[in-house]
Design a protein around this motif. Structure first.
Motif, PDB file in Angstrom:
ATOM      1  N   ALA A  54       0.601  -1.174  -0.159  1.00  0.00           N
ATOM      2  CA  ALA A  54      -0.298  -0.187  -0.160  1.00  0.00           C
ATOM      3  C   ALA A  54       0.664   1.556  -0.054  1.00  0.00           C
ATOM      4  CB  ALA A  54      -0.671   0.040   1.160  1.00  0.00           C
ATOM      5  N   LEU A  55       2.083   1.448   0.737  1.00  0.00           N
ATOM      6  CA  LEU A  55       2.909   2.797   0.677  1.00  0.00           C
ATOM      7  C   LEU A  55       3.269   3.143  -0.552  1.00  0.00           C
ATOM      8  CD1 LEU A  55       5.402   1.752   3.917  1.00  0.00           C
ATOM      9  CD2 LEU A  55       3.593   3.613   3.488  1.00  0.00           C
ATOM     10  N   PRO A 395      -5.889  -7.313  22.055  1.00  0.00           N
ATOM     11  CA  PRO A 395      -6.698  -6.339  21.664  1.00  0.00           C
ATOM     12  C   PRO A 395      -6.105  -5.291  20.289  1.00  0.00           C
ATOM     13  CG  PRO A 395      -7.797  -5.952  23.381  1.00  0.00           C
ATOM     14  CD  PRO A 395      -6.320  -6.433  23.880  1.00  0.00           C
ATOM     15  N   VAL A 396      -5.156  -5.000  20.465  1.00  0.00           N
ATOM     16  CA  VAL A 396      -4.394  -3.852  19.402  1.00  0.00           C
ATOM     17  C   VAL A 396      -3.507  -4.814  17.991  1.00  0.00           C
ATOM     18  CG1 VAL A 396      -2.415  -3.014  19.090  1.00  0.00           C
ATOM     19  CG2 VAL A 396      -3.985  -2.244  20.963  1.00  0.00           C
ATOM     20  N   ILE A 399      -6.440  -6.112  16.143  1.00  0.00           N
ATOM     21  CA  ILE A 399      -7.280  -5.102  15.253  1.00  0.00           C
ATOM     22  C   ILE A 399      -6.274  -4.704  14.340  1.00  0.00           C
ATOM     23  CG2 ILE A 399      -7.361  -2.628  15.477  1.00  0.00           C
ATOM     24  CD1 ILE A 399      -8.237  -2.812  18.137  1.00  0.00           C
ATOM     25  N   ILE A 403      -6.866  -5.339  10.035  1.00  0.00           N
ATOM     26  CA  ILE A 403      -6.050  -4.722   9.432  1.00  0.00           C
ATOM     27  C   ILE A 403      -5.961  -4.891   8.085  1.00  0.00           C
ATOM     28  CG2 ILE A 403      -5.233  -2.278   8.395  1.00  0.00           C
ATOM     29  CD1 ILE A 403      -5.809  -1.080  11.698  1.00  0.00           C
ATOM     30  N   TYR A 406      -7.800  -6.698   6.407  1.00  0.00           N
ATOM     31  CA  TYR A 406      -8.775  -5.689   5.031  1.00  0.00           C
ATOM     32  C   TYR A 406      -8.021  -5.635   4.008  1.00  0.00           C
ATOM     33  CZ  TYR A 406     -12.726  -3.262   4.431  1.00  0.00           C
ATOM     34  OH  TYR A 406     -13.702  -2.492   4.062  1.00  0.00           O
ATOM     35  N   ALA A 407      -5.932  -4.807   4.345  1.00  0.00           N
ATOM     36  CA  ALA A 407      -6.000  -4.510   3.216  1.00  0.00           C
ATOM     37  C   ALA A 407      -5.563  -5.093   2.091  1.00  0.00           C
ATOM     38  CB  ALA A 407      -5.033  -3.714   3.913  1.00  0.00           C
TER      39      ALA A 407
ATOM     40  N   PHE B  97     -14.176   1.270  11.072  1.00  0.00           N
ATOM     41  CA  PHE B  97     -13.011   0.499  11.686  1.00  0.00           C
ATOM     42  C   PHE B  97     -13.005   1.131  13.347  1.00  0.00           C
ATOM     43  CE2 PHE B  97      -8.809   1.358  13.184  1.00  0.00           C
ATOM     44  CZ  PHE B  97      -8.669  -0.087  13.273  1.00  0.00           C
ATOM     45  N   SER B 101     -14.026  -2.039  16.270  1.00  0.00           N
ATOM     46  CA  SER B 101     -12.587  -1.772  16.874  1.00  0.00           C
ATOM     47  C   SER B 101     -12.730  -1.594  19.089  1.00  0.00           C
ATOM     48  CB  SER B 101     -11.597  -1.653  16.183  1.00  0.00           C
ATOM     49  OG  SER B 101     -11.060  -0.028  16.600  1.00  0.00           O
ATOM     50  N   VAL B 123      -8.087   0.926  24.165  1.00  0.00           N
ATOM     51  CA  VAL B 123      -8.352  -0.130  23.028  1.00  0.00           C
ATOM     52  C   VAL B 123      -9.238   1.140  22.371  1.00  0.00           C
ATOM     53  CG1 VAL B 123     -10.308  -0.913  22.336  1.00  0.00           C
ATOM     54  CG2 VAL B 123      -9.117  -2.321  23.778  1.00  0.00           C
ATOM     55  N   MET B 126      -6.037   3.665  21.239  1.00  0.00           N
ATOM     56  CA  MET B 126      -5.123   2.485  19.759  1.00  0.00           C
ATOM     57  C   MET B 126      -6.322   2.569  18.815  1.00  0.00           C
ATOM     58  SD  MET B 126      -3.214   2.716  20.688  1.00  0.00           S
ATOM     59  CE  MET B 126      -2.139   0.933  19.890  1.00  0.00           C
ATOM     60  N   SER B 127      -7.929   2.408  18.714  1.00  0.00           N
ATOM     61  CA  SER B 127      -8.680   2.131  17.912  1.00  0.00           C
ATOM     62  C   SER B 127      -8.056   3.756  16.587  1.00  0.00           C
ATOM     63  CB  SER B 127      -9.795   2.331  17.662  1.00  0.00           C
ATOM     64  OG  SER B 127     -10.522   1.889  18.661  1.00  0.00           O
ATOM     65  N   LEU B 130      -5.073   3.673  14.990  1.00  0.00           N
ATOM     66  CA  LEU B 130      -4.637   2.766  14.351  1.00  0.00           C
ATOM     67  C   LEU B 130      -4.659   3.253  12.781  1.00  0.00           C
ATOM     68  CD1 LEU B 130      -4.346  -0.730  15.807  1.00  0.00           C
ATOM     69  CD2 LEU B 130      -2.561   0.892  14.920  1.00  0.00           C
ATOM     70  N   PHE B 134      -2.949   3.481  10.090  1.00  0.00           N
ATOM     71  CA  PHE B 134      -3.076   3.212   7.795  1.00  0.00           C
ATOM     72  C   PHE B 134      -4.095   4.840   7.022  1.00  0.00           C
ATOM     73  CE2 PHE B 134      -2.265   0.468  11.297  1.00  0.00           C
ATOM     74  CZ  PHE B 134      -0.908  -0.916  10.877  1.00  0.00           C
ATOM     75  N   ALA B 137      -1.876   8.090   7.161  1.00  0.00           N
ATOM     76  CA  ALA B 137      -0.520   7.752   6.803  1.00  0.00           C
ATOM     77  C   ALA B 137      -0.082   6.730   5.608  1.00  0.00           C
ATOM     78  CB  ALA B 137       0.112   7.633   7.962  1.00  0.00           C
ATOM     79  N   MET B 138      -0.857   5.927   6.033  1.00  0.00           N
ATOM     80  CA  MET B 138      -0.149   5.034   4.728  1.00  0.00           C
ATOM     81  C   MET B 138      -1.079   4.636   3.832  1.00  0.00           C
ATOM     82  SD  MET B 138       1.973   2.545   7.480  1.00  0.00           S
ATOM     83  CE  MET B 138       1.169   1.981   8.728  1.00  0.00           C
ATOM     84  N   ASP B 139      -2.394   5.439   3.645  1.00  0.00           N
ATOM     85  CA  ASP B 139      -3.197   5.052   2.358  1.00  0.00           C
ATOM     86  C   ASP B 139      -3.453   4.080   2.626  1.00  0.00           C
ATOM     87  OD1 ASP B 139      -2.989   7.462   1.381  1.00  0.00           O
ATOM     88  OD2 ASP B 139      -0.944   7.110   0.311  1.00  0.00           O
ATOM     89  N   VAL B 140      -4.021   3.079   3.494  1.00  0.00           N
ATOM     90  CA  VAL B 140      -4.293   1.719   3.923  1.00  0.00           C
ATOM     91  C   VAL B 140      -5.692   1.972   3.697  1.00  0.00           C
ATOM     92  CG1 VAL B 140      -4.283  -0.880   4.951  1.00  0.00           C
ATOM     93  CG2 VAL B 140      -2.309   0.575   4.367  1.00  0.00           C
ATOM     94  N   LEU B 142      -9.472   2.523   5.012  1.00  0.00           N
ATOM     95  CA  LEU B 142     -10.410   1.739   5.829  1.00  0.00           C
ATOM     96  C   LEU B 142     -10.956   2.249   6.026  1.00  0.00           C
ATOM     97  CD1 LEU B 142      -7.506   1.147   9.106  1.00  0.00           C
ATOM     98  CD2 LEU B 142      -8.637  -0.618   7.771  1.00  0.00           C
ATOM     99  N   PRO B 143     -12.659   1.505   6.633  1.00  0.00           N
ATOM    100  CA  PRO B 143     -14.203   2.072   6.173  1.00  0.00           C
ATOM    101  C   PRO B 143     -13.966   2.913   7.406  1.00  0.00           C
ATOM    102  CG  PRO B 143     -14.444  -0.565   6.942  1.00  0.00           C
ATOM    103  CD  PRO B 143     -13.050   0.343   6.776  1.00  0.00           C
TER     104      PRO B 143
END
Lengths: 504, 152
Positions: A54-55, A395-396, A399, A403, A406-407, B97, B101, B123, B126-127, B130, B134, B137-140, B142-143
């Motif tokens: 993706a990067l 949990p992290v 998650i 991701i 899903y990616a 997302f 999460s 949590v 973090m969600s 993240l 993602f 910053a990283m172009d992945v 997410l809904p």
């Protein structure tokens, strides 16, 4: 001296600022991932595949990133072995035997830096071995036709079982499940949909990342659930952080010996770091004899498995790059990554894309040096990561795993599939099946079927082509050897038992 | 032992079912001697032989020291955890997302022994972190789901 000019070219690729930063990020991420319980090199590399894609990283940078993460993970695994007495994965079990006692004696810093140093020497020896042997092997591998490749893959699978030792049958079953799963999806040759159950999501087959993360992340999350009650406390890394010259000199011979051993074990498909570290430890223990304090914090007992692990990790890249046949779970994941970039590893890679191959080899040198340097100032920081409790971590992990899956395709079907595979993986683990053969089977399966069908197309259906050439006959002989190994071991155990009974 | 036999037999049944499924796989017209059916059948056959052997002579399971015996409590926990993961997958796109999460992350943290407040804070943060990391910053991609409203 082509090799050296290519290697120079490789360093040119690896030393570009962009790739240096990539390697640095990779080693850092890898170390942290390796440290965390429940995440090993396989998950670490698999999670990064979709992200690297993706990067928009160019292929050589992506490969450098993955290789750096791979080395970093191995490296992080040792920190938890030494300070917590919890091996992050199977290969670092041997490290705990003498590493943890050393840490208890107040030598935690020394143990960490000495193990980093040992692993560096191991990796250095193996990388030199790779520079020498890989081009030769690649040249030789061009003589391989589809029939030879098919036999070679049979050998890789059989070697897994033969090397696994205690549970060959379960290893075979796991590998066969993987081999079968690779057949799901549309058949490239005939266009027949196989085992898709009319679901459009499966026409492409099972996504590699989905399989890996399901098998390793999800099942690990479930396994961690059983262990919540077990509190472990890390040994504080205080006092001297760096080993001194005398200590380094005392293990130098061990380093060299185990480095060579680890490299050869790494090159053999199926053997891998676990076996290499075990054999190295046992050999050194026997060589040391009564003079050793193995098991109570002997420095040689720490250096031996670490050198072997470092060497075998790099050694495992040799069959992957030259033959396109992965030798371990992690290299299987890397092949999966390469195929995302439409790069097929194999002998032709050396001719067509020398930048990638030699850039990777050079970046291994660099990543190893980075890891040694990073270790000394950052150990305290890393040990703090170890004290993150499971309830915050799991949990992290869940998650991030979601991701990663899903990616790939951006469908929730893959998420469900991953959970299903995860539960299956959990059951397999509870029943003592090894999981990396399954992964290896999955990667080899597609190649194996293609080569078998191609070979039989050439011969018009005559099976004789499979043992027609001297190369394939040679490989068949090795297959036979590997098949007899477990039988031999059982027979020896039986006769030893009988002898023990006779003595009584 | 009994579990292992049961597992081997279940997998054996699955092999048989898959073999039946694979039987009609024929290429409409073909240029090659080996069709799409042979390889899967070969693998299933080999697997069946190995499983049959395992069912007859199961190998002992070696358990590591730090792995306690499975009891009812852990089984319930594992069931709950699986359920949470399934809820996660089901709500991933509809809720988005960040919400999904957080929704499953907090009970999951509780399951692993966290307390309510710290679990919720960690949590939740973090969600969001993240997501930003993602998606932004990283172009992945997410809904965003329900939070779509905030976007506009």
């Amino acid at each position: 001296m082509d090799t050296f000019s290519y290697l120079g070219q490789g360093f040119g690729v690896a030393l570009s600022p962009y790739n240096l930063v990539t390697a640095l990020c990779g080693t850092l991420i890898g170390t942290v991932v390796g440290l965390l319980p429940g995440l090993g090199p396989i998950n670490g590399v698999a999670l990064l595949i979709p992200i690297a894609f993706a990067l928009g990283l160019p292929p050589e940078s992506a490969l450098i990133l993955l290789a750096a993460v791979y080395l970093g993970c191995e490296y992080g695994g040792r920190i938890s072995s030494i300070l917590l007495n919890i091996p992050g994965e199977a290969s670092t079990v041997m490290t705990t035997l003498d590493g943890y006692p050393m840490a208890r004696q107040g030598l935690a810093g020394v143990a960490l830096s000495l193990s980093a140093w040992s692993s560096f020497i191991g990796a250095f020896i193996a990388t030199c071995g790779m520079v020498l042997f890989a081009p030769l092997l690649a040249k030789w591998a061009i003589a391989f036709g589809p029939a030879e490749y098919f036999v070679l893959m049979v050998f890789a699978i059989v070697a897994l079982g033969g090397m696994a030792g205690d549970k060959p049958l379960k290893t075979f079953i796991a590998a066969l499940i993987g081999l079968f799963l690779s057949a799901v999806g549309i058949d490239a040759n005939s266009g027949v949909y196989r085992f898709t159950g009319d679901s459009i999501h499966l026409t492409d087959g099972i996504q590699f990342v989905v399989l890996v993360l399901g098998l390793f992340s999800i099942s690990e999350i479930l396994l961690l659930l059983e262990k919540t009650h077990h509190g472990h406390k890390a040994v504080e890394a205080t006092g001297r952080m760096l080993f001194n010259l005398k200590e380094a000199a005392s293990v130098f011979v061990v380093n060299i010996r185990c480095g060579l051993l680890g490299f050869f074990m790494g090159v053999l498909p199926g053997a891998g770091a676990t076996l290499a570290s075990a054999v190295a430890y046992m050999t050194e223990k026997r060589l040391a004899g009564a003079s050793g304090t193995f098991g109570k914090g002997d420095k040689r007992g720490l250096a031996a498995p670490e050198t072997a692990i470092g060497a075998s990790c790099c050694g495992a890249l040799v069959p992957m790059l030259t033959l396109g046949v992965p030798g371990s779970g992690t290299t299987a994941v890397m092949i999966g990554a390469l195929s995302l970039y439409n790069i097929t590893p194999g002998p032709l890679l050396f001719e067509q894309q020398p930048d990638i191959v030699w850039g990777l080899i050079a970046s291994l040198f660099i990543a190893n040096i980075m890891l040694v340097i990073l270790n000394i100032p950052m150990v305290r920081l890393f040990t703090r990561i170890l004290s993150v409790p499971n309830w915050a971590l799991v949990p992290v992990i869940a998650i991030i795993t979601a991701i990663g899956v899903y990616a790939v395709h951006a469908t929730t079907f893959d998420l469900f599939l991953m959970i299903g595979i995860g539960i299956f993986g959990y059951i397999l683990r509870k029943l003592d099946f090894p999981l990396s053969p399954l992964l290896l089977g999955f990667i080899l399966g597609g190649l194996m079927e293609q080569n078998l069908r191609r070979a039989l197309s050439i011969s018009n259906g005559e099976l004789e082509i499979l043992w027609a050439s001297p190369i394939s006959l040679g490989v068949w002989a090795m297959v036979a050897l590997m098949l007899t190994l477990p039988l031999l071991r059982i027979w020896r155990r039986r006769s030893a038992q009988r002898r023990a009974l006779a003595d009584v | 032992m009994i579990l292992q036999r049961l597992f081997a037999l279940t997998l054996l049944a699955a092999c048989a079912a898959l073999a039946v499924m694979a039987w009609p796989y024929q290429a409409a017209f073909s240029y090659e001697p080996v069709g799409p059916r042979a390889y899967p059948l070969l693998m299933l056959g080999l697997m069946a032989i190995a499983l049959l052997y395992l069912a007859i002579r199961p190998t002992p399971i070696v358990r590591k020291d730090d792995e306690p015996e499975l009891d009812r409590a852990s089984l319930i926990k594992i069931g709950l955890c699986t359920g949470l993961l399934l809820v996660f997958a089901a709500t991933f796109e509809s809720l988005g997302f960040i919400l999904s999460s957080t929704l499953i992350g907090i009970p999951m943290a509780r399951l692993y022994g966290g307390r309510w407040l710290p679990s919720a804070v960690i949590v939740g943060l973090m969600s969001i972190a993240l997501y930003l990391l993602f998606d932004r910053a990283m172009d992945v991609p997410l809904p965003l789901g329900l939070l779509d409203v905030l976007e506009n």
